[in-house]
Scaffold this motif. Structure first.
Motif, PDB file in Angstrom:
ATOM      1  N   ARG A  18     -10.337  14.434  -4.424  1.00 19.03           N
ATOM      2  CA  ARG A  18     -10.322  13.067  -4.191  1.00 19.03           C
ATOM      3  C   ARG A  18     -10.374  12.787  -2.518  1.00 19.03           C
ATOM      4  N   PRO A  19     -10.637  11.715  -2.175  1.00 20.39           N
ATOM      5  CA  PRO A  19     -10.768  11.426  -0.769  1.00 20.39           C
ATOM      6  C   PRO A  19      -9.402  11.521  -0.110  1.00 20.39           C
ATOM      7  N   PHE A  20      -9.117  11.815   0.948  1.00 22.66           N
ATOM      8  CA  PHE A  20      -7.783  11.617   1.699  1.00 22.66           C
ATOM      9  C   PHE A  20      -7.752  10.337   2.154  1.00 22.66           C
ATOM     10  N   TRP A  21      -6.520   9.874   2.207  1.00 24.71           N
ATOM     11  CA  TRP A  21      -6.363   8.352   2.382  1.00 24.71           C
ATOM     12  C   TRP A  21      -5.241   7.987   2.951  1.00 24.71           C
ATOM     13  N   ARG A  22      -5.101   6.878   3.441  1.00 28.94           N
ATOM     14  CA  ARG A  22      -4.030   6.311   4.226  1.00 28.94           C
ATOM     15  C   ARG A  22      -3.541   4.973   3.454  1.00 28.94           C
ATOM     16  N   SER A  23      -2.338   4.409   3.817  1.00 29.95           N
ATOM     17  CA  SER A  23      -1.638   3.491   3.173  1.00 29.95           C
ATOM     18  C   SER A  23      -1.226   2.387   3.941  1.00 29.95           C
ATOM     19  N   GLY A  24      -1.160   1.132   3.747  1.00 31.44           N
ATOM     20  CA  GLY A  24      -0.746  -0.041   4.398  1.00 31.44           C
ATOM     21  C   GLY A  24      -0.267  -1.183   3.235  1.00 31.44           C
ATOM     22  N   ASP A  25       0.177  -2.126   3.968  1.00 38.27           N
ATOM     23  CA  ASP A  25       0.566  -3.362   3.255  1.00 38.27           C
ATOM     24  C   ASP A  25      -0.552  -4.282   2.775  1.00 38.27           C
ATOM     25  N   ASN A  26      -0.187  -5.248   2.165  1.00 35.46           N
ATOM     26  CA  ASN A  26      -1.215  -6.176   1.700  1.00 35.46           C
ATOM     27  C   ASN A  26      -2.001  -6.922   2.779  1.00 35.46           C
ATOM     28  N   ALA A  27      -1.632  -6.880   3.817  1.00 34.63           N
ATOM     29  CA  ALA A  27      -2.642  -7.450   5.131  1.00 34.63           C
ATOM     30  C   ALA A  27      -3.832  -6.698   5.159  1.00 34.63           C
ATOM     31  N   TYR A  28      -3.837  -5.515   4.783  1.00 33.35           N
ATOM     32  CA  TYR A  28      -5.021  -4.720   4.971  1.00 33.35           C
ATOM     33  C   TYR A  28      -6.056  -4.643   3.827  1.00 33.35           C
ATOM     34  N   SER A  29      -7.197  -4.523   4.170  1.00 28.44           N
ATOM     35  CA  SER A  29      -8.344  -4.370   3.014  1.00 28.44           C
ATOM     36  C   SER A  29      -8.207  -3.056   2.275  1.00 28.44           C
ATOM     37  N   CYS A  30      -8.423  -3.044   1.140  1.00 22.78           N
ATOM     38  CA  CYS A  30      -8.140  -1.956   0.071  1.00 22.78           C
ATOM     39  C   CYS A  30      -9.733  -1.272   0.167  1.00 22.78           C
ATOM     40  N   THR A  31      -9.858  -0.104   0.603  1.00 16.22           N
ATOM     41  CA  THR A  31     -11.262   0.540   0.471  1.00 16.22           C
ATOM     42  C   THR A  31     -11.130   1.999  -0.138  1.00 16.22           C
ATOM     43  N   LYS A  32     -12.114   2.644  -0.164  1.00 12.90           N
ATOM     44  CA  LYS A  32     -12.227   3.740  -0.887  1.00 12.90           C
ATOM     45  C   LYS A  32     -11.242   4.825  -0.327  1.00 12.90           C
ATOM     46  N   ASN A  33     -10.774   4.909   1.013  1.00 18.25           N
ATOM     47  CA  ASN A  33      -9.724   5.561   1.560  1.00 18.25           C
ATOM     48  C   ASN A  33      -8.578   4.987   2.324  1.00 18.25           C
ATOM     49  N   PHE A  34      -8.548   3.540   1.880  1.00 17.01           N
ATOM     50  CA  PHE A  34      -7.176   3.061   2.385  1.00 17.01           C
ATOM     51  C   PHE A  34      -6.630   2.083   1.234  1.00 17.01           C
ATOM     52  N   ILE A  35      -5.454   2.565   0.845  1.00 12.76           N
ATOM     53  CA  ILE A  35      -4.774   2.094  -0.227  1.00 12.76           C
ATOM     54  C   ILE A  35      -3.503   1.096   0.098  1.00 12.76           C
ATOM     55  N   ASN A  36      -3.450  -0.177  -0.323  1.00 14.10           N
ATOM     56  CA  ASN A  36      -2.320  -1.070  -0.460  1.00 14.10           C
ATOM     57  C   ASN A  36      -1.829  -1.282  -1.743  1.00 14.10           C
ATOM     58  N   PRO A  37      -0.678  -1.988  -1.755  1.00 18.00           N
ATOM     59  CA  PRO A  37      -0.149  -2.060  -3.029  1.00 18.00           C
ATOM     60  C   PRO A  37      -0.793  -3.200  -3.890  1.00 18.00           C
ATOM     61  N   TRP A  38      -0.610  -3.079  -5.126  1.00 23.54           N
ATOM     62  CA  TRP A  38      -1.529  -4.073  -6.102  1.00 23.54           C
ATOM     63  C   TRP A  38      -0.952  -5.321  -5.782  1.00 23.54           C
ATOM     64  N   PRO A  39      -1.828  -6.662  -5.724  1.00 20.45           N
ATOM     65  CA  PRO A  39      -1.124  -7.920  -5.606  1.00 20.45           C
ATOM     66  C   PRO A  39      -0.648  -8.440  -6.837  1.00 20.45           C
ATOM     67  N   GLY A  40       0.187  -9.447  -6.694  1.00 18.10           N
ATOM     68  CA  GLY A  40       0.556 -10.191  -7.885  1.00 18.10           C
ATOM     69  C   GLY A  40       2.014 -10.106  -7.845  1.00 18.10           C
TER      70      GLY A  40
END
Length: 281
Positions: free
Chosen positions: A106-128
């Protein structure tokens, strides 16, 4: 930061949550309070006034699990959205076309909060809201992502502010001087984490000097080169993200890795621990 060295460290490092293996950096923005810029320093003074009502510059930073800064970017004013500020940084461009994978394929990934866009290797929390009842495994993913990975950047910012009193009041320097000052402080932050810290225990008259075994002995053993991807200008008039037409786009289809990890948690029946179900999500 050397990508190959950084990835090797995390590939060899055990992971508390195997379903979320491959995390490299936690990224977030920080508003550094500054004095109101003069008209001679910038053509748009009000762009430095953020939503909280004080003048600031937007710092984008990423850290590892040891709270060491691996990426720092200072390119935008305080009113800039975090995702836009990150897209303007060099780190975003470096990861945009990255195709390397970890030991699980799997791709190496970075994490952030919901202010950022979720991409193939940048993950933020599920909204809702109320995910714990509606989508319990999405809630489980958010719980593990925030508690075990994404909170490291918040802790790094807390250590930075607590250690360096220069941030306790507005920075009274010219805009052109601010990036250098902040970069130096971030480097000193890393230096303090690398150096052997001594704990003086008051047991005898002169005190007993004891080496804290929880502190890493040599910060250079793990393959880091301690280099920043820095931008030494703080000019907000340039169209940094002109090429990004989806700066704040948060389509779940753009983040298949988040969906894959959530499905793995569901297949293993991993839900949020009952002791923490009273936490609002």
């Amino acid at each position: 930061m050397s990508f190959n060295k950084c990835r090797k460290k995390y590939q060899d490092q055990s992971c508390a949550v195997p379903e979320l293996h491959g995390h490299v950096m936690a990224i977030d923005g920080l508003a550094i309070r500054i004095r109101t810029p003069r008209n001679t320093e910038t053509g748009n003074v009000m762009s430095y006034k953020n939503r909280k009502g004080f003048s600031s510059i937007n710092i984008q930073a990423g850290c590892d699990s040891l709270l060491k800064f691996r990426f720092v970017s200072i390119m935008t004013a305080g009113s800039t959205h975090d995702n836009t500020a990150y897209l303007a940084s060099g780190d975003s461009s470096l990861w945009e076309n990255d195709t390397t994978v970890d030991r699980l394929g799997r791709p190496f990934w970075r994490s952030g909060d919901n202010a950022y866009s979720c991409t193939k290797n940048f993950i933020n929390p599920w909204p809702g809201v109320n995910l714990i009842n509606r989508f319990p495994f999405r809630d489980s993913f958010n719980y593990r992502l925030s508690g075990g990975y994404r909170n490291s950047i918040e802790r790094a910012f807390g250590v930075l502010y607590a250690r360096w009193g220069i941030f306790w009041r507005p920075l009274c320097f010219r805009l052109s001087k601010l990036p250098v000052i902040i970069f130096v402080i971030c480097k000193l932050h890393n230096f303090c984490l690398d150096e052997k810290e001594l704990e003086v225990q008051l047991g005898s008259g002169l005190g007993e000097i004891k080496l804290d075994e929880n502190i890493r002995q040599d910060g250079h053993q793990n393959g880091y080169d301690d280099k920043f991807y820095v931008q030494d200008q703080c000019q907000t008039e340039k169209p940094y993200v002109k090429q990004h037409n989806v700066a704040r786009f948060r389509d779940s289809k753009k983040c298949p890795l988040r969906t894959e990890m959530t499905d793995l948690l569901e297949s293993h029946g991993s839900v949020r621990p009952s002791i923490s179900t009273n936490i609002r999500t």
